[in-house]
Design an enzyme around this catalytic site. Structure first.
Site, PDB file in Angstrom:
ATOM      1  N   ASP A   1      -8.339   4.850  -4.634  1.00 40.96           N
ATOM      2  CA  ASP A   1      -7.680   5.878  -5.019  1.00 40.96           C
ATOM      3  C   ASP A   1      -8.540   7.379  -4.796  1.00 40.96           C
ATOM      4  OD1 ASP A   1      -8.505   5.507  -8.581  1.00 40.96           O
ATOM      5  OD2 ASP A   1      -9.413   7.220  -7.288  1.00 40.96           O
TER       6      ASP A   1
ATOM      7  N   TYR B   1       1.035  -1.150  -0.322  1.00 44.74           N
ATOM      8  CA  TYR B   1       0.021  -0.154   0.011  1.00 44.74           C
ATOM      9  C   TYR B   1       0.969   1.284  -0.046  1.00 44.74           C
ATOM     10  CZ  TYR B   1      -4.004  -2.793   0.296  1.00 44.74           C
ATOM     11  OH  TYR B   1      -4.996  -3.820   0.092  1.00 44.74           O
TER      12      TYR B   1
ATOM     13  N   ARG C   1       1.480   1.746  -3.628  1.00 45.03           N
ATOM     14  CA  ARG C   1       0.465   2.394  -4.433  1.00 45.03           C
ATOM     15  C   ARG C   1      -0.038   3.772  -3.934  1.00 45.03           C
ATOM     16  NH1 ARG C   1      -4.501  -1.677  -3.827  1.00 45.03           N
ATOM     17  NH2 ARG C   1      -5.514  -0.184  -5.413  1.00 45.03           N
TER      18      ARG C   1
ATOM     19  N   GLN D   1     -15.192   1.297  -5.926  1.00 37.03           N
ATOM     20  CA  GLN D   1     -14.497   0.186  -5.406  1.00 37.03           C
ATOM     21  C   GLN D   1     -13.143   0.661  -5.154  1.00 37.03           C
ATOM     22  OE1 GLN D   1     -16.000  -3.901  -7.300  1.00 37.03           O
ATOM     23  NE2 GLN D   1     -16.531  -2.266  -8.735  1.00 37.03           N
ATOM     24  N   ASN D   2     -12.921   1.678  -6.020  1.00 35.04           N
ATOM     25  CA  ASN D   2     -11.364   2.216  -6.082  1.00 35.04           C
ATOM     26  C   ASN D   2     -11.056   2.844  -4.680  1.00 35.04           C
ATOM     27  OD1 ASN D   2     -11.585   1.338  -8.700  1.00 35.04           O
ATOM     28  ND2 ASN D   2     -11.869   3.370  -9.411  1.00 35.04           N
TER      29      ASN D   2
ATOM     30  N   HIS E   1     -14.514   0.001  -0.754  1.00 34.06           N
ATOM     31  CA  HIS E   1     -13.366  -0.908  -0.314  1.00 34.06           C
ATOM     32  C   HIS E   1     -12.148  -0.137   0.259  1.00 34.06           C
ATOM     33  CE1 HIS E   1     -14.674  -3.791  -3.833  1.00 34.06           C
ATOM     34  NE2 HIS E   1     -15.261  -3.823  -2.852  1.00 34.06           N
TER      35      HIS E   1
ATOM     36  N   THR F   1     -15.437  -1.808 -14.252  1.00 32.53           N
ATOM     37  CA  THR F   1     -15.446  -2.902 -13.427  1.00 32.53           C
ATOM     38  C   THR F   1     -15.619  -4.227 -13.967  1.00 32.53           C
ATOM     39  OG1 THR F   1     -16.215  -3.623 -11.157  1.00 32.53           O
ATOM     40  CG2 THR F   1     -17.629  -2.335 -12.600  1.00 32.53           C
ATOM     41  N   SER F   2     -14.937  -5.178 -13.603  1.00 35.66           N
ATOM     42  CA  SER F   2     -15.117  -6.425 -14.199  1.00 35.66           C
ATOM     43  C   SER F   2     -16.104  -7.103 -13.574  1.00 35.66           C
ATOM     44  CB  SER F   2     -13.900  -7.344 -14.007  1.00 35.66           C
ATOM     45  OG  SER F   2     -13.727  -7.437 -12.661  1.00 35.66           O
TER      46      SER F   2
HETATM   47  N1  APR Z   1     -11.921   2.232 -19.217  1.00 41.52           N
HETATM   48  C1  APR Z   1     -12.720   1.792 -18.884  1.00 41.52           C
HETATM   49  N2  APR Z   1     -13.001   0.628 -18.269  1.00 41.52           N
HETATM   50  C2  APR Z   1     -11.652  -0.207 -18.520  1.00 41.52           C
HETATM   51  C3  APR Z   1     -10.393   0.354 -18.935  1.00 41.52           C
HETATM   52  C4  APR Z   1     -10.614   1.608 -19.411  1.00 41.52           C
HETATM   53  N3  APR Z   1      -9.583   2.498 -19.714  1.00 41.52           N
HETATM   54  N4  APR Z   1      -9.343  -0.547 -18.977  1.00 41.52           N
HETATM   55  C5  APR Z   1      -9.961  -1.569 -18.192  1.00 41.52           C
HETATM   56  N5  APR Z   1     -11.261  -1.408 -17.973  1.00 41.52           N
HETATM   57  C6  APR Z   1     -12.083  -2.609 -17.400  1.00 41.52           C
HETATM   58  C7  APR Z   1     -11.924  -3.940 -17.689  1.00 41.52           C
HETATM   59  O1  APR Z   1     -12.116  -4.353 -18.923  1.00 41.52           O
HETATM   60  C8  APR Z   1     -12.403  -4.555 -16.411  1.00 41.52           C
HETATM   61  O2  APR Z   1     -13.564  -4.844 -16.696  1.00 41.52           O
HETATM   62  O3  APR Z   1     -12.052  -2.191 -16.015  1.00 41.52           O
HETATM   63  C9  APR Z   1     -12.279  -3.435 -15.600  1.00 41.52           C
HETATM   64  C10 APR Z   1     -11.176  -3.804 -14.438  1.00 41.52           C
HETATM   65  O4  APR Z   1     -11.466  -4.874 -13.502  1.00 41.52           O
HETATM   66  P1  APR Z   1     -10.644  -5.209 -12.296  1.00 41.52           P
HETATM   67  O5  APR Z   1      -9.391  -4.827 -12.865  1.00 41.52           O
HETATM   68  O6  APR Z   1     -11.302  -6.443 -11.924  1.00 41.52           O
HETATM   69  O7  APR Z   1     -11.140  -4.140 -11.158  1.00 41.52           O
HETATM   70  P2  APR Z   1     -12.193  -3.930 -10.246  1.00 41.52           P
HETATM   71  O8  APR Z   1     -13.689  -4.475 -11.010  1.00 41.52           O
HETATM   72  O9  APR Z   1     -12.341  -2.547  -9.929  1.00 41.52           O
HETATM   73  O10 APR Z   1     -11.973  -5.053  -9.180  1.00 41.52           O
HETATM   74  C11 APR Z   1     -13.040  -4.818  -8.158  1.00 41.52           C
HETATM   75  O11 APR Z   1     -11.472  -6.405  -6.872  1.00 41.52           O
HETATM   76  O12 APR Z   1      -9.343  -6.937  -6.223  1.00 41.52           O
HETATM   77  C12 APR Z   1     -10.540  -6.196  -5.684  1.00 41.52           C
HETATM   78  O13 APR Z   1     -10.698  -4.745  -4.239  1.00 41.52           O
HETATM   79  C13 APR Z   1     -10.450  -4.834  -5.515  1.00 41.52           C
HETATM   80  O14 APR Z   1     -11.945  -3.060  -6.163  1.00 41.52           O
HETATM   81  C14 APR Z   1     -11.201  -3.986  -6.329  1.00 41.52           C
HETATM   82  C15 APR Z   1     -12.182  -5.105  -6.765  1.00 41.52           C
END
Ligand code: APR
Length: 238
Positions: free
Chosen positions: A90, A54, A57, A87-88, A105, A180-181
């Site tokens: 930052d 952390y 980051r 969920q970010n 989070h 978000t994924s």
């Molecule tokens: N613009 C929009 N979306 C994007 C971009 C972009 N430039 N680049 C990537 N993405 C999308 C990806 O396609 C994916 O669907 O952002 C998503 C990122 O997914 P993750 O990396 O899984 O991040 P997130 O969904 O925020 O993770 C959720 O998981 O590990 C934990 O606590 C952590 O808050 C986090 C949580």
């Protein structure tokens, strides 16, 4: 009365600011083991490794800025009653000017004694404080004498603000999901609380793992996707 928009964001909204996502290629979880640096067990096993993760980051956050998506999201507050549910960890939504932000989070620039803000004290944030972008080391103690820890929700810990987020989604006239994924619950299930007639827009350059008649997928990166979303808003009353 301003119409209400609930906006759920994930790491993708900060990608164009230069902050790594978690599950894209070369994402954070390709370079670190989640269970080592983002779980309560990892903290008990090796707190120094977690603090270093952390600290890295946090110092990276000092050198990046909000991008056009954060700024467009903040600008929506002029004409809409906006709740950002992120969920970010930052602070880019804050720095872009968003006013109502629910950090599901936690927050990277905040720390707390490791014995507070849990089930025992009703998740009180009285002892949480902001350290900016500086490091925390083993042996850095809070005023109550306990080791300082990141104010982050780790895997294996409760998500105290999920109730606030559900309320915001239930009350929303429209929902927007950016970057978000949708792999991590309870955040990923929030869209299910939207009203049966509530339109839901998802901005993501990749496929999304949810299928619901209320959802329109804007297949683009956050900055361009937000521009397309604004055209949709300008063209219709929500
Ligand atoms: N613009 C929009 N979306 C994007 C971009 C972009 N430039 N680049 C990537 N993405 C999308 C990806 O396609 C994916 O669907 O952002 C998503 C990122 O997914 P993750 O990396 O899984 O991040 P997130 O969904 O925020 O993770 C959720 O998981 O590990 C934990 O606590 C952590 O808050 C986090 C949580």
């Amino acid at each position: 009365m301003k119409r209400r928009i609930a906006i759920l964001t994930g790491a993708g909204v900060s990608a164009e600011s230069g902050i790594s996502t978690f599950r894209d290629s070369n994402g954070l979880w390709e370079n670190y083991k989640v269970e080592d640096v983002a779980s309560i067990e990892g903290w008990y096993r090796n707190p120094e490794l977690v603090l270093d993760f952390y600290n890295h980051r946090r110092s990276e956050l000092a050198g990046v800025r909000p991008n056009g998506a954060h700024i467009t999201i903040a600008g929506l507050e002029k004409n809409y009653d906006v709740t950002v549910i992120t969920q970010n960890v930052d602070n880019l939504h804050e720095r872009a000017g968003s006013g109502r932000i629910i950090h599901l989070h936690g927050e990277l620039t905040k720390v707390r004694p490791e014995n507070c803000c849990n089930e025992n004290d009703g998740f009180s944030e009285n002892s949480v404080f902001d350290i900016g972008y500086g490091p925390v080391h083993l042996g850095d103690l809070a005023p109550n004498g306990h080791q300082l820890r990141p104010h982050i929700v780790w895997f294996g810990e409760a998500v105290p603000k999920i109730g606030l987020a559900i309320d915001a989604v239930e009350r929303a006239d429209m929902m927007l999901i950016v970057g978000t994924s949708l792999q991590v619950y309870p955040a990923a299930g929030l869209y299910r609380y939207a009203g049966k007639d509530t339109k839901i827009y998802i901005i993501d350059p990749k496929d999304v793992p949810v299928h619901d008649p209320r959802i329109t997928h804007i297949r683009d990166v956050a900055t361009r996707g937000m521009e397309k979303f604004m055209e949709i808003l300008d063209g219709s009353r929500i």
